[in-house]
Design a protein around this motif. Sequence first.
Motif, mmCIF file in Angstrom:
data_model
loop_
_atom_site.group_PDB
_atom_site.id
_atom_site.type_symbol
_atom_site.label_atom_id
_atom_site.label_comp_id
_atom_site.label_asym_id
_atom_site.label_seq_id
_atom_site.Cartn_x
_atom_site.Cartn_y
_atom_site.Cartn_z
ATOM 1 N N ARG B 37 101.937 99.490 14.272
ATOM 2 C CA ARG B 37 102.708 98.244 14.332
ATOM 3 C C ARG B 37 103.462 98.041 13.031
ATOM 4 N NH1 ARG B 37 102.257 93.247 17.056
ATOM 5 N NH2 ARG B 37 100.561 94.156 18.305
ATOM 6 N N LEU B 38 104.713 97.653 13.154
ATOM 7 C CA LEU B 38 105.463 97.160 11.995
ATOM 8 C C LEU B 38 105.422 95.638 12.044
ATOM 9 C CD1 LEU B 38 107.391 97.462 9.542
ATOM 10 C CD2 LEU B 38 109.287 97.446 11.182
ATOM 11 N N LEU B 39 104.781 95.049 11.042
ATOM 12 C CA LEU B 39 104.718 93.590 10.937
ATOM 13 C C LEU B 39 106.063 93.143 10.369
ATOM 14 C CD1 LEU B 39 101.186 93.806 9.397
ATOM 15 C CD2 LEU B 39 101.670 92.713 11.601
ATOM 16 N N VAL B 40 106.942 92.785 11.277
ATOM 17 C CA VAL B 40 108.334 92.563 10.880
ATOM 18 C C VAL B 40 108.465 91.347 9.970
ATOM 19 C CG1 VAL B 40 110.623 91.931 11.759
ATOM 20 C CG2 VAL B 40 109.302 93.740 12.874
ATOM 21 N N GLY B 41 109.118 91.552 8.844
ATOM 22 C CA GLY B 41 109.407 90.470 7.897
ATOM 23 C C GLY B 41 110.888 90.464 7.547
ATOM 24 N N ASP B 42 111.286 89.506 6.761
ATOM 25 C CA ASP B 42 112.715 89.360 6.453
ATOM 26 C C ASP B 42 113.332 90.640 5.895
ATOM 27 O OD1 ASP B 42 112.810 86.811 7.338
ATOM 28 O OD2 ASP B 42 112.781 85.863 5.359
ATOM 29 N N ARG B 43 112.566 91.384 5.106
ATOM 30 C CA ARG B 43 113.148 92.572 4.459
ATOM 31 C C ARG B 43 113.466 93.690 5.456
ATOM 32 N NH1 ARG B 43 108.449 91.675 4.092
ATOM 33 N NH2 ARG B 43 106.677 93.035 4.396
ATOM 34 N N HIS B 44 112.977 93.575 6.697
ATOM 35 C CA HIS B 44 113.277 94.590 7.716
ATOM 36 C C HIS B 44 114.469 94.206 8.581
ATOM 37 C CE1 HIS B 44 108.744 94.774 7.202
ATOM 38 N NE2 HIS B 44 109.186 95.853 6.624
ATOM 39 N N LEU B 45 115.030 93.055 8.353
ATOM 40 C CA LEU B 45 116.024 92.523 9.296
ATOM 41 C C LEU B 45 117.458 92.744 8.824
ATOM 42 C CD1 LEU B 45 114.320 89.152 10.287
ATOM 43 C CD2 LEU B 45 114.117 91.405 11.365
ATOM 44 N N ARG B 46 118.305 92.955 9.792
ATOM 45 C CA ARG B 46 119.743 92.897 9.617
ATOM 46 C C ARG B 46 120.191 91.469 9.881
ATOM 47 N NH1 ARG B 46 120.650 96.935 7.236
ATOM 48 N NH2 ARG B 46 121.290 98.949 8.038
ATOM 49 N N PRO B 47 121.373 91.095 9.383
ATOM 50 C CA PRO B 47 121.925 89.802 9.780
ATOM 51 C C PRO B 47 121.955 89.705 11.308
ATOM 52 C CG PRO B 47 123.296 90.817 8.079
ATOM 53 C CD PRO B 47 122.258 91.835 8.472
ATOM 54 N N GLY B 48 121.510 88.598 11.839
ATOM 55 C CA GLY B 48 121.387 88.437 13.285
ATOM 56 C C GLY B 48 119.934 88.487 13.722
ATOM 57 N N GLY B 49 119.065 89.010 12.840
ATOM 58 C CA GLY B 49 117.639 88.910 13.099
ATOM 59 C C GLY B 49 117.012 90.118 13.770
ATOM 60 N N THR B 50 117.764 91.228 13.933
ATOM 61 C CA THR B 50 117.128 92.398 14.526
ATOM 62 C C THR B 50 116.703 93.354 13.420
ATOM 63 O OG1 THR B 50 119.233 93.539 14.790
ATOM 64 C CG2 THR B 50 118.467 92.218 16.643
ATOM 65 N N VAL B 51 115.703 94.173 13.747
ATOM 66 C CA VAL B 51 115.165 95.111 12.768
ATOM 67 C C VAL B 51 116.218 96.176 12.457
ATOM 68 C CG1 VAL B 51 113.314 96.748 12.305
ATOM 69 C CG2 VAL B 51 112.853 94.685 13.639
ATOM 70 N N SER B 52 116.339 96.525 11.208
ATOM 71 C CA SER B 52 117.360 97.475 10.758
ATOM 72 C C SER B 52 117.009 98.904 11.129
ATOM 73 C CB SER B 52 117.521 97.380 9.241
ATOM 74 O OG SER B 52 116.406 97.971 8.591
ATOM 75 N N GLY B 53 118.020 99.759 11.204
ATOM 76 C CA GLY B 53 117.810 101.175 11.447
ATOM 77 C C GLY B 53 116.884 101.826 10.443
ATOM 78 N N PRO B 54 117.077 101.620 9.148
ATOM 79 C CA PRO B 54 116.161 102.228 8.178
ATOM 80 C C PRO B 54 114.714 101.789 8.368
ATOM 81 C CG PRO B 54 118.186 101.561 7.081
ATOM 82 C CD PRO B 54 118.277 101.047 8.500
ATOM 83 N N ALA B 55 114.489 100.534 8.786
ATOM 84 C CA ALA B 55 113.109 100.089 9.022
ATOM 85 C C ALA B 55 112.511 100.792 10.237
ATOM 86 C CB ALA B 55 113.073 98.574 9.208
ATOM 87 N N ILE B 56 113.359 101.069 11.247
ATOM 88 C CA ILE B 56 112.889 101.817 12.423
ATOM 89 C C ILE B 56 112.597 103.263 12.041
ATOM 90 C CG2 ILE B 56 113.623 102.724 14.680
ATOM 91 C CD1 ILE B 56 115.124 100.056 15.099
ATOM 92 N N PHE B 57 113.482 103.857 11.256
ATOM 93 C CA PHE B 57 113.227 105.215 10.762
ATOM 94 C C PHE B 57 111.906 105.263 10.000
ATOM 95 C CE2 PHE B 57 113.195 108.224 7.322
ATOM 96 C CZ PHE B 57 113.528 109.397 7.945
ATOM 97 N N ALA B 58 111.719 104.311 9.094
ATOM 98 C CA ALA B 58 110.506 104.307 8.268
ATOM 99 C C ALA B 58 109.257 104.202 9.130
ATOM 100 C CB ALA B 58 110.564 103.156 7.261
ATOM 101 N N LEU B 59 109.321 103.373 10.161
ATOM 102 C CA LEU B 59 108.177 103.212 11.058
ATOM 103 C C LEU B 59 107.859 104.523 11.787
ATOM 104 C CD1 LEU B 59 106.099 101.588 12.695
ATOM 105 C CD2 LEU B 59 107.966 100.828 14.173
ATOM 106 N N ALA B 60 108.886 105.174 12.322
ATOM 107 C CA ALA B 60 108.654 106.438 13.025
ATOM 108 C C ALA B 60 108.077 107.481 12.073
ATOM 109 C CB ALA B 60 109.969 106.943 13.638
#
Lengths: 139, 139, 139, 139
Positions: B37-60
């Motif tokens: 699980r990625l406990l999503v916080g502000d530092r993972h978000l793009r403007p608009g509130g969705t998780v950023s590509g780099p945060a998804i890469f990091a999780l995988a």
Amino acid sequence: MVKMDIAALHGFLAQAFPQVAQDYRVESVGENRLVMRLLVGDRHLRPGGTVSGPAIFALADVAVYLAILAMIGPQALAVTTNASLDFMRKPASGQDLLAQCELLKLGRVLAVGEVRIFSDGVPDPVARASLTFSIPPKG
Amino acid sequence: MVKMDIAALHGFLAQAFPQVAQDYRVESVGENRLVMRLLVGDRHLRPGGTVSGPAIFALADVAVYLAILAMIGPQALAVTTNASLDFMRKPASGQDLLAQCELLKLGRVLAVGEVRIFSDGVPDPVARASLTFSIPPKG
Amino acid sequence: MVKMDIAALHGFLAQAFPQVAQDYRVESVGENRLVMRLLVGDRHLRPGGTVSGPAIFALADVAVYLAILAMIGPQALAVTTNASLDFMRKPASGQDLLAQCELLKLGRVLAVGEVRIFSDGVPDPVARASLTFSIPPKG
Amino acid sequence: MVKMDIAALHGFLAQAFPQVAQDYRVESVGENRLVMRLLVGDRHLRPGGTVSGPAIFALADVAVYLAILAMIGPQALAVTTNASLDFMRKPASGQDLLAQCELLKLGRVLAVGEVRIFSDGVPDPVARASLTFSIPPKG
């Protein structure tokens, strides 16, 4: 929701790709899923008797293509835009290959499928692939 | 065959990656399988509130890494050599991400893992990834 | 043909991605080409002092994104659909990274860019990447 | 540093891959660089007269393989472990394909090559590919 059954897919393949249609056989088809067999012949082999990389690529490509067509109907114009493959184990000598395909996305413009490829009867996968197809607008 | 349980994986993560360890939680681990699980916080978000590509890469990346370590034990030196990702849907706003990882190969030198990433509670995957790690020789 | 110069790209980045804009600097931009610097800071580092995989991914991603925008103008809605990366060498400790991006295709719907990433002052590349962006229809 | 010239590469190809050797011609070879031509024939074509995806994959694969062998000498055992391709434009009908390959890494265990593929005489690339080969230990 599945618009083409095994017979319809075989008919499409024979008409659209007559040179290679006899190499392939759809084993099963369902909602976003398809299993395809490569009837391995000499032309698919590398020296040593294992299936070549291009033959594995071709199998993954056609499996995703038919999985898409099964869902949207026969549109010969869908084209592969991206493919990523990992070759993990040597295929078993003299065995057919089986490609298990799952569509993860079937959008209006792009479709993404994942494939695992096995030597028939061997549990560990030979290869994995993910492919993106671009679906042209209708009409 | 699983050499590290959830507690051991969390301990390793806290020691090896103290800056980011608190972002992740191993939900389950088994033979060649791990859910993170990625406990999503502000530092993972793009403007608009969705998780950023780099945060998804990091999780995988961390999911496959821990799935490998769970099987071979804590060897901090395994490194990512290849990654392929398809971003298929916008993550749901304000939801954690869950990465379901399966190891397809765990060789002496190379390991290959596949990951599907979901917004928590949403059935269609946000992204898929496949990653290769190089495992250095022991000793 | 280049619609955004370095100043315009920096302005766009500061507005669209305020949290990370200060990490990046466009070094040069031209017809289908862009060079971007990652001003490496502690938050980009793995233990041991080398730049993390996610930071390399983010650099490649933003480099292609800005290379596209430089050609088509500021459309914040282009999204990454596929990324493939090879991590080939350990980044040099304490050095900025430079991403050299070239657009190989800039279509109406899809754009494809390639990136090579170097530690500043080191000739052999740290990583390579290829990324596909989906460009939404105008209006 | 180049251990095999064009004649040596052609000799290797004819011996190791007799079924397909006559389809390919090395146009040039140098330090970490190789250009290869696919002499397009009917067996490489899809209906409509463009070169098939598997034929493009095969060309990229053999180009990187020979670029590696040119540097390390004839070791038939190097194997493809990963391939990532973007198909960007339809090949020109009736034209040979040219693959321009560059090795970005030639390590002890892994080699990474990038390829751009063009229809002969057409400036915009048909496809790009990146491939990883595993190089077995000697002896």
